[in-house]
Design an enzyme around this catalytic site. Structure first.
Site, PDB file in Angstrom:
ATOM      1  CB  THR A  44      42.966  35.368  46.457  1.00  0.00           C
ATOM      2  OG1 THR A  44      43.865  34.367  46.556  1.00  0.00           O
ATOM      3  CG2 THR A  44      43.430  36.867  45.847  1.00  0.00           C
ATOM      4  CB  SER A  93      47.514  33.064  45.132  1.00  0.00           C
ATOM      5  OG  SER A  93      46.511  33.704  45.212  1.00  0.00           O
ATOM      6  N   GLY A 326      47.028  27.890  48.723  1.00  0.00           N
ATOM      7  CA  GLY A 326      46.593  27.143  49.939  1.00  0.00           C
ATOM      8  C   GLY A 326      46.877  25.508  49.628  1.00  0.00           C
ATOM      9  CD  GLU A 328      48.361  24.307  44.631  1.00  0.00           C
ATOM     10  OE1 GLU A 328      47.910  25.308  44.132  1.00  0.00           O
ATOM     11  OE2 GLU A 328      49.456  23.641  44.129  1.00  0.00           O
TER      12      GLU A 328
HETATM   13  N1  LIG Z   1      33.251  34.700  49.430  1.00  0.00           N
HETATM   14  C1  LIG Z   1      32.918  34.322  48.127  1.00  0.00           C
HETATM   15  N2  LIG Z   1      32.028  34.633  47.623  1.00  0.00           N
HETATM   16  C2  LIG Z   1      31.728  33.858  46.292  1.00  0.00           C
HETATM   17  N3  LIG Z   1      32.877  33.247  45.630  1.00  0.00           N
HETATM   18  C3  LIG Z   1      33.896  33.008  46.096  1.00  0.00           C
HETATM   19  C4  LIG Z   1      34.090  33.572  47.495  1.00  0.00           C
HETATM   20  N4  LIG Z   1      35.465  33.318  47.915  1.00  0.00           N
HETATM   21  C5  LIG Z   1      35.962  32.471  46.793  1.00  0.00           C
HETATM   22  N5  LIG Z   1      34.913  32.603  45.825  1.00  0.00           N
HETATM   23  C6  LIG Z   1      35.331  32.063  44.415  1.00  0.00           C
HETATM   24  O1  LIG Z   1      36.430  30.923  44.495  1.00  0.00           O
HETATM   25  C7  LIG Z   1      37.520  31.119  43.870  1.00  0.00           C
HETATM   26  C8  LIG Z   1      38.710  31.048  44.443  1.00  0.00           C
HETATM   27  O2  LIG Z   1      38.907  31.917  45.409  1.00  0.00           O
HETATM   28  P1  LIG Z   1      40.108  32.429  45.687  1.00  0.00           P
HETATM   29  O3  LIG Z   1      41.197  32.744  44.476  1.00  0.00           O
HETATM   30  O4  LIG Z   1      40.110  33.350  46.612  1.00  0.00           O
HETATM   31  O5  LIG Z   1      40.778  31.132  46.296  1.00  0.00           O
HETATM   32  P2  LIG Z   1      42.316  30.756  47.116  1.00  0.00           P
HETATM   33  O6  LIG Z   1      41.829  30.297  48.504  1.00  0.00           O
HETATM   34  O7  LIG Z   1      42.923  32.218  47.096  1.00  0.00           O
HETATM   35  O8  LIG Z   1      42.777  29.819  46.295  1.00  0.00           O
HETATM   36  P3  LIG Z   1      44.495  29.730  45.964  1.00  0.00           P
HETATM   37  O9  LIG Z   1      45.225  29.033  47.205  1.00  0.00           O
HETATM   38  O10 LIG Z   1      44.572  28.888  44.957  1.00  0.00           O
HETATM   39  O11 LIG Z   1      45.097  31.035  45.643  1.00  0.00           O
HETATM   40  C9  LIG Z   1      37.284  32.688  43.174  1.00  0.00           C
HETATM   41  O12 LIG Z   1      37.683  32.940  42.127  1.00  0.00           O
HETATM   42  C10 LIG Z   1      35.550  32.808  43.396  1.00  0.00           C
HETATM   43  O13 LIG Z   1      35.149  32.676  42.171  1.00  0.00           O
END
Ligand SMILES: Nc1ncnc2c1ncn2[C@@H]1O[C@H](COP(=O)(O)OP(=O)(O)OP(=O)(O)O)[C@@H](O)[C@H]1O
Length: 963
Positions: A44, A93, A326, A328
């Site tokens: 995300t 998400s 993603g 899980e």
């Molecule tokens: N590039 C980044 N730099 C710093 N922190 C990050 C970065 N990417 C993700 N994070 C940290 O990781 C957390 C999870 O990221 P994100 O929500 O994008 O994961 P996701 O892959 O979308 O997970 P999901 O599949 O559960 O939605 C964010 O809230 C943030 O705190």
């Protein structure tokens, strides 16, 4: 096909977004960026970075800023309603999101479209320990205004709501719900949400919370009742339904027999199920409504424009952004995890198909030398889940619709029966003694590409069915809440067909998603999760190695390293770069492969940099392509300059032709106007000439219309001319000849003019001159035409010194005696005594000068005695003054005088006897003395002489000159 693959990192997200954008702009095709990785790996965040990148770097117009803001602000709204805290991610998400960003022909982002996939509705009613419900519930309670909460009947404390407190982490320090509420509220105002929309929306959110707090009790018959209707009333108010109807719908079920409906009470368990089903359905459909609403605000509205600009404006390319839940793995994994992981399998499959498999197959097909690289193809797992009639989803669906008592356990048994032999499937029963311990009785295990996941079948059937009792559906269809009315359509009630199960719906939506993706050029972002504890800057080697392994990154890298960075069909390659080689520009008529060969030879590709396949060229290093692109960019400038020059010259020519035509038109008009004017003038001239001719013909007739103008003209003309030809002096006798009709007037004018001149002249002459002129007039009267030399004498003025009228008393001649008159010529003094002697002397000395005083004349003659004056008609200066006979003793005076005319005139004027002058011819008689007469004979000769002839007569010879 060119595949971009990056590991998640902000700058790499920018790089890949930039690359996709540039490719889209240059090749005018659609792209998508697939972001994959485990839950919490950063998908995300990466998608947000990409959106921000587009927002900042893409060209932007003032009017399209709103579209950009909406695109950006759709994120916090969707995250609030679709994200939740899980054990793996505080902002996980709980729905899949595919967002198309639409760009116009100039590369300006003009709109977007979002497709959502399977929101995890079960989270609305149940959360695991340490997890939360969707953010929006907490945000509303933490940040909502007091009045809003009061209106919704809500308290600030989330612990008061069962749906929010099951995970025991309603308040989480890492999440700032209050701030997030502000962001979401602001986003709502940008994305076209009206106050009414928000009232309805939060009415639904609040009613879900109220629903969760409805408590059921069992009566004596084992039927469910609701002792406290407080919550029911709030729900009824917020959703605009009847409280009693709602209450009945939550505790009863309508069973439709063939012709009649039977309402039977529900057990406590079923009532709880009905309540939760209602909460899930209401939330799930509201989420879909929300996505649609955002979509309608993201629609690119094309304003009024011409067909050409319409085509340009409607021409859109898109970059799709897929941010989906993603992979899980929890301690307890249910139906949701099954769907999520299946989705991740499909995406991995897509990746394999489009990169590892397709790429290697392509090399083979194109005849490029290639050492095949082995990789794990997860198609086998995808088939296990989705295969028709044989896959897990089909088996689940079968169990759901099967008549008879179907349970989660029976479903598990069916699985064991049908897919028990599959290498990636295991149950407690099928596993060996080792595995048995780790799998529960109600569980099955799938060996996913990313690892093993054990799913508990409990709730699979219920969640797959996603059944909402008809009774409740009817209540919701009648809701006064506008959003709910849009979500629950009456048509649904009338449709007796069973809706597809959740699993099938998800499977179908995934296959249509893949169709969308396959039609676009892919770029991949693979997110690697550094650790499981949500800690910054901590890298768990084992975890990372595991991810790299199951994501197939090594194989991928190997293929990439050994393979080619870029490949393109000869036609397309030639089409794009043909301008770089004079042989291929502007047209290459031979086979495209030869054209490409000629082109790359010309550019100077080294043999190790490329390979030529059957239909495509393969370029090994990106730098080769970049150099070619740079060359193209440079060449484009030259081409653009040429096109610009041609276009400008075309414009110039067009302008010139336009101006020329305008000039011709103007000239024609001007000439026409001139010709018309000339005709008018000619007509006018003809009229005038005709009038003149007529006037001329009738000029002597009395004034009439025919000659009136002519006469006026002639008059005017004559008068105007006359003023330049007026005589200047009195003596000037010239006069402009008048036309016949103006003769009288001319005479009058002439007279006037002469009079005027005379008057002027008279005014200008002195008294002396006047006197002299009077004398001259007298002279004229006496001598004009009678005596030679008169004409010459006209020019000789009389001199005052010689005789002055003022000095002469005309009555007294004696006065003259005082006056000395110099005549300046010899004077013959004639007297009786001295005549003879003097005569001789005179002859001798005729040239000698004598001054004779008039006094002496006076001595001879008296005024009264003057009887006449005689002179000859010749040029001589002889003058005879005849005296009165009474004075004969003195005799007549014979004088010779140089100023004859003056002397005579003055003399006769003195005596006032102009008529006494006698001009004789031949001879004259005079008295020498009383009684004695003498004769003077006048003659002409070659020289002047005075002498006495033989007869004793005085002879005067003068020279005759032509006058
Ligand atoms: N590039 C980044 N730099 C710093 N922190 C990050 C970065 N990417 C993700 N994070 C940290 O990781 C957390 C999870 O990221 P994100 O929500 O994008 O994961 P996701 O892959 O979308 O997970 P999901 O599949 O559960 O939605 C964010 O809230 C943030 O705190």
């Amino acid at each position: 096909m060119k595949t971009n693959l990056f590991l998640s990192h902000s700058s790499s997200s920018y790089a890949i977004a930039d690359n996709a954008y540039r490719m889209m702009c240059s090749e005018l095709n659609n792209h998508f960026i697939l972001i994959s990785g485990e839950s919490g790996a950063g998908k995300t965040e990466a998608s947000k970075k990409i959106l921000q990148y587009f927002a900042v770097t893409c060209p932007m117009t003032q009017s399209l800023q709103i579209a950009r803001d909406r695109l950006l602000l759709s994120n916090p709204v969707l995250e609030a309603f679709g994200n939740a805290r899980t054990l793996r991610n505080d902002n996980s998400s709980r729905f899949g999101k595919y967002m198309d960003i639409q760009f116009d022909f100039q590369g300006i982002p003009v709109g977007g479209h979002i497709i959502s996939y399977l929101i995890e509705k079960s989270r609305v009613v149940y959360q695991n320990q340490g997890e939360r419900n969707f953010h929006i519930f907490y945000q509303l309670l933490a940040g909502g205004e007091e009045e809003r909460l009061a209106f919704l009947g809500l308290e600030r404390d989330p612990q008061l709501y069962k749906y929010l407190s099951q995970g025991h982490c309603a308040k989480e320090s890492s999440i700032n719900d209050k701030n997030d509420w502000k962001t979401v509220s602001n986003a709502f105002s940008v994305i076209d949400f009206t106050e009414a929309d928000l009232e309805n929306l939060f009415g639904i959110i609040a009613s879900v919370l109220h629903l969760g707090n409805i408590g059921f009790e069992e009566d004596d018959q084992g039927c469910a009742t609701i002792p406290d209707t407080h919550e029911i009333k709030w729900i009824a108010k917020l959703l605009g339904v009847h409280a009693t109807v709602l209450l009945e719908a939550l505790t009863h079920r309508k069973i439709e027999a063939k012709t009649e409906e039977v309402i039977c009470p529900l057990t406590l368990e079923l009532s709880v199920y009905a309540r939760d089903a209602m909460a899930k359905a209401v939330y799930g459909r509201t989420f879909t409504w929300l996505v649609n609403k955002i979509n309608s605000s993201l629609v690119n509205k094309v304003g009024q424009c011409t067909l050409g600009t319409l085509l340009l404006l409607t021409w859109k390319t898109v970059i799709g952004l897929l941010d989906i839940y993603g992979f899980e793995v929890f301690d307890k994994n249910g139906f949701e995890q099954f769907c999520i992981n299946y989705c991740n399998e499909k995406l991995q499959q897509l990746l394999i198909e489009r990169t590892l498999k397709a790429e290697q197959a392509e090399y083979e097909m194109e005849g490029i030398e290639w050492e095949p690289i082995k990789y794990f193809n997860n198609k086998i797992i995808c088939d296990l889940v989705e295969e028709r009639h044989k896959g897990i989803i089909s088996i689940l669906d079968e169990e759901c619709i099967r008549p008879g008592p179907a349970t989660d356990l029976s479903f598990l048994e069916k699985l064991e029966e049908k897919v028990g032999k599959h290498a990636h499937f295991e149950t407690r029963k099928l596993a060996g003694p080792k595995g048995r311990k780790r799998i529960g009785w109600m569980e099955f295990r799938l060996l996913h590409y990313a690892g093993e996941v054990t799913y508990c079948t409990k709730g699979f059937l219920e969640k797959n069915n996603d059944l909402l009792y008809r009774h409740l559906k009817e209540v919701l269809c009648k809701s006064k809440n506008v959003i709910l009315r849009e979500c629950f359509l009456r048509a649904e009630l009338e449709n007796r067909r069973r809706p597809p199960t959740v699993g099938t719906q998800f499977k179908n939506s995934l296959s249509s998603l893949l169709e969308i993706l396959i039609s676009k050029e892919p770029s991949y972002i693979r997110c690697i999760k550094p650790n499981d504890r949500k800690e910054p800057s901590k890298f768990d080697d084992f975890l990372i190695r595991h991810q790299i392994k199951y994501l197939g990154l090594m194989e991928h890298l190997r293929v990439r390293r050994a393979g080619f960075a870029y490949r393109r069909k000869y036609e397309h390659f030639l089409q794009r770069y043909k301008s770089l080689c004079p042989d291929t520009w502007p047209h290459w008529h031979g086979p495209p492969a030869e054209g490409v060969e000629r082109l790359i030879n010309y550019i100077g590709y080294k043999p190790e940099e490329y390979k030529l396949g059957k239909t495509k060229i393969f370029i090994r290093f990106p730098r080769t392509l970049f150099a070619t692109e740079d060359a193209l960019e440079f060449c484009k400038h030259q081409l653009v300059a040429r096109i610009q020059a041609t276009y400008k010259s075309c414009l110039g020519r067009r302008e010139y032709v336009k101006k020329r035509q305008a000039a011709i038109k103007l000239e024609a008009h001007w000439r026409g106007a001139l010709a018309r004017k000339a005709i008018q003038r000619r007509k006018w001239a003809v009229r005038i000439i005709r009038k003149f001719i007529k006037g001329f013909i009738s000029r002597n007739k009395p004034l009439c219309p025919d000659n009136e103008e002519f006469i006026v003209f002639v008059r005017k003309n004559y008068i105007l001319n006359l003023r330049y030809h007026l005589p200047k002096t009195v003596l000037d006798k010239s006069w402009l000849r008048p036309p016949g009709i103006l003769e009288n007037a001319s005479d009058l004018l002439r007279k006037m003019c002469v009079r005027n001149l005379v008057r002027q002249y008279c005014r200008g002459i002195t008294a002396e001159r006047k006197a002299m002129m009077q004398q001259k007039v007298v002279t004229s009267e006496i001598f004009r035409g009678r005596k030679d030399g008169y004409t010459e004498s006209l020019n000789q003025p009389f001199a005052n010194s010689r005789i002055n009228e003022g000095d002469i008393n005309p009555k007294v001649l004696q006065l003259i005696s005082h006056e000395k008159i110099q005549y300046g010529v010899p004077v013959i003094k004639y007297d009786r005594k001295g005549f003879k002697a003097r005569q001789r002397q005179l002859i001798l000395t005729q040239k000698a000068a004598y001054v004779v005083e008039l006094a002496k004349i006076k001595q001879k003659i008296e005024y009264s005695a003057l009887k006449g004056v005689s002179t000859s008609n010749l040029r001589d200066g002889i003058l005879v003054i005849h005296v009165s006979p009474e004075d004969k003793q003195k005799g007549d005076a014979v004088l010779q005088c140089g100023h004859m005319f003056e002397a005579v005139t003055k003399l006769v004027m003195l005596v006032k006897k102009e008529n006494i002058v006698n001009v004789v011819q031949g001879s004259l008689q005079f008295f020498i003395s009383p009684g004695k007469e003498g004769t003077i004979v006048f003659d002409t000769g070659p020289e002047e002489q005075i002498y006495k002839n033989k007869n004793g007569q005085l002879t005067v010879v003068s020279v005759r000159r032509k006058s």
